[in-house]
Design a protein around this motif. Sequence first.
Motif, PDB file in Angstrom:
ATOM      1  N   THR A 125       0.847  -1.206   0.000  1.00 44.02           N
ATOM      2  CA  THR A 125       0.000   0.000   0.000  1.00 44.02           C
ATOM      3  C   THR A 125       0.880   1.252   0.000  1.00 44.02           C
ATOM      4  O   THR A 125       1.077   1.879   1.049  1.00 44.02           O
ATOM      5  CB  THR A 125      -0.929   0.023   1.220  1.00 44.02           C
ATOM      6  N   PRO A 126       1.433   1.618  -1.158  1.00 43.30           N
ATOM      7  CA  PRO A 126       2.289   2.804  -1.223  1.00 43.30           C
ATOM      8  C   PRO A 126       1.503   4.089  -0.996  1.00 43.30           C
ATOM      9  O   PRO A 126       0.296   4.143  -1.283  1.00 43.30           O
ATOM     10  CB  PRO A 126       2.844   2.745  -2.651  1.00 43.30           C
ATOM     11  N   GLU A 127       2.178   5.103  -0.495  1.00 42.18           N
ATOM     12  CA  GLU A 127       1.551   6.411  -0.307  1.00 42.18           C
ATOM     13  C   GLU A 127       1.338   7.073  -1.660  1.00 42.18           C
ATOM     14  O   GLU A 127       1.990   6.716  -2.646  1.00 42.18           O
ATOM     15  CB  GLU A 127       2.438   7.298   0.562  1.00 42.18           C
ATOM     16  N   ARG A 128       0.416   8.023  -1.688  1.00 45.16           N
ATOM     17  CA  ARG A 128       0.157   8.759  -2.930  1.00 45.16           C
ATOM     18  C   ARG A 128       0.503  10.233  -2.736  1.00 45.16           C
ATOM     19  O   ARG A 128       0.256  10.802  -1.671  1.00 45.16           O
ATOM     20  CB  ARG A 128      -1.293   8.611  -3.373  1.00 45.16           C
ATOM     21  N   ASN A 129       1.060  10.799  -3.784  1.00 45.77           N
ATOM     22  CA  ASN A 129       1.389  12.222  -3.761  1.00 45.77           C
ATOM     23  C   ASN A 129       0.082  13.020  -3.733  1.00 45.77           C
ATOM     24  O   ASN A 129      -0.733  12.899  -4.652  1.00 45.77           O
ATOM     25  CB  ASN A 129       2.211  12.575  -5.003  1.00 45.77           C
ATOM     26  N   PRO A 130      -0.142  13.821  -2.713  1.00 45.81           N
ATOM     27  CA  PRO A 130      -1.409  14.562  -2.601  1.00 45.81           C
ATOM     28  C   PRO A 130      -1.632  15.561  -3.735  1.00 45.81           C
ATOM     29  O   PRO A 130      -2.760  15.953  -4.016  1.00 45.81           O
ATOM     30  CB  PRO A 130      -1.288  15.278  -1.250  1.00 45.81           C
ATOM     31  N   GLU A 131      -0.555  15.972  -4.412  1.00 46.30           N
ATOM     32  CA  GLU A 131      -0.683  16.972  -5.474  1.00 46.30           C
ATOM     33  C   GLU A 131      -1.173  16.365  -6.790  1.00 46.30           C
ATOM     34  O   GLU A 131      -1.962  16.969  -7.506  1.00 46.30           O
ATOM     35  CB  GLU A 131       0.659  17.674  -5.688  1.00 46.30           C
ATOM     36  N   ASN A 132      -0.665  15.166  -7.104  1.00 47.20           N
ATOM     37  CA  ASN A 132      -1.039  14.576  -8.396  1.00 47.20           C
ATOM     38  C   ASN A 132      -1.660  13.171  -8.282  1.00 47.20           C
ATOM     39  O   ASN A 132      -2.117  12.611  -9.276  1.00 47.20           O
ATOM     40  CB  ASN A 132       0.173  14.505  -9.333  1.00 47.20           C
ATOM     41  N   GLY A 133      -1.674  12.624  -7.085  1.00 50.74           N
ATOM     42  CA  GLY A 133      -2.286  11.305  -6.884  1.00 50.74           C
ATOM     43  C   GLY A 133      -1.412  10.152  -7.304  1.00 50.74           C
ATOM     44  O   GLY A 133      -1.833   8.989  -7.217  1.00 50.74           O
ATOM     45  N   TYR A 134      -0.181  10.426  -7.768  1.00 51.28           N
ATOM     46  CA  TYR A 134       0.711   9.357  -8.198  1.00 51.28           C
ATOM     47  C   TYR A 134       1.264   8.602  -6.990  1.00 51.28           C
ATOM     48  O   TYR A 134       1.444   9.173  -5.906  1.00 51.28           O
ATOM     49  CB  TYR A 134       1.876   9.910  -9.016  1.00 51.28           C
TER      50      TYR A 134
END
Length: 214
Positions: free
Chosen positions: A27-36
């Motif tokens: 379950t990797p984290e996601r970049n809040p700015e782009n969702g990647y």
Amino acid sequence: MKIYQVEELVGITKKNIRFYEDEGLLTPERNPENGYREYTQKDVRCLQKIKLLRKLSVPIEEIRRLEKGECDFSGVMSAQIEKLEKEAEQAEIMKNFCLRLNSEVSDIKNLDASAYLEEMRTLEKGGSVFVDITKEDVNRRKKTGAVISAVVFCTLMLALLACVIFAVQQEEKALFPMLIVFAVILCAIVGTVIVLIQRIKEINGGEEYDACKY
């Protein structure tokens, strides 16, 4: 880090990484700015553990239970050792059968299969397991049926495609609508091939084929 960097570090393809994510093992984290997805060293270590355990044939479900703390590592390893020992015993039994056949039978025409099958049935009553030929044959028929259906459909589509090309040559004004039909037919053929591949994977059962390597 990006997924291609994780691929290089762990030696697992992007397809396999996504597979393990879908299975809830990663379950990797996601970049809040782009969702990647943003992978960390923790994710890399997690994937290394998954790769190691899958190479030892530990089931996905057992790995999931380990991650959730529903079972202890020692217990899983003990169960895996027991499973592998049983598989080794079964392989040894089949190997001995092959050795006997090799020494006792010189030609398949002289093979008295009934006597050996009776011996196998006795061993199976005692817990031995031989290959399930019924399952193998059913899977083979399913695959054959899927392939035949796909071939027939693609053949019909190609025949229709040939008619479209002929019509375009005869009537230039119909070029644009015919090109649309051409594109639809081509998409149908490609889609059929993709569905066929997925169906064969489904028949084989278990994990995604690439992920089975790990």
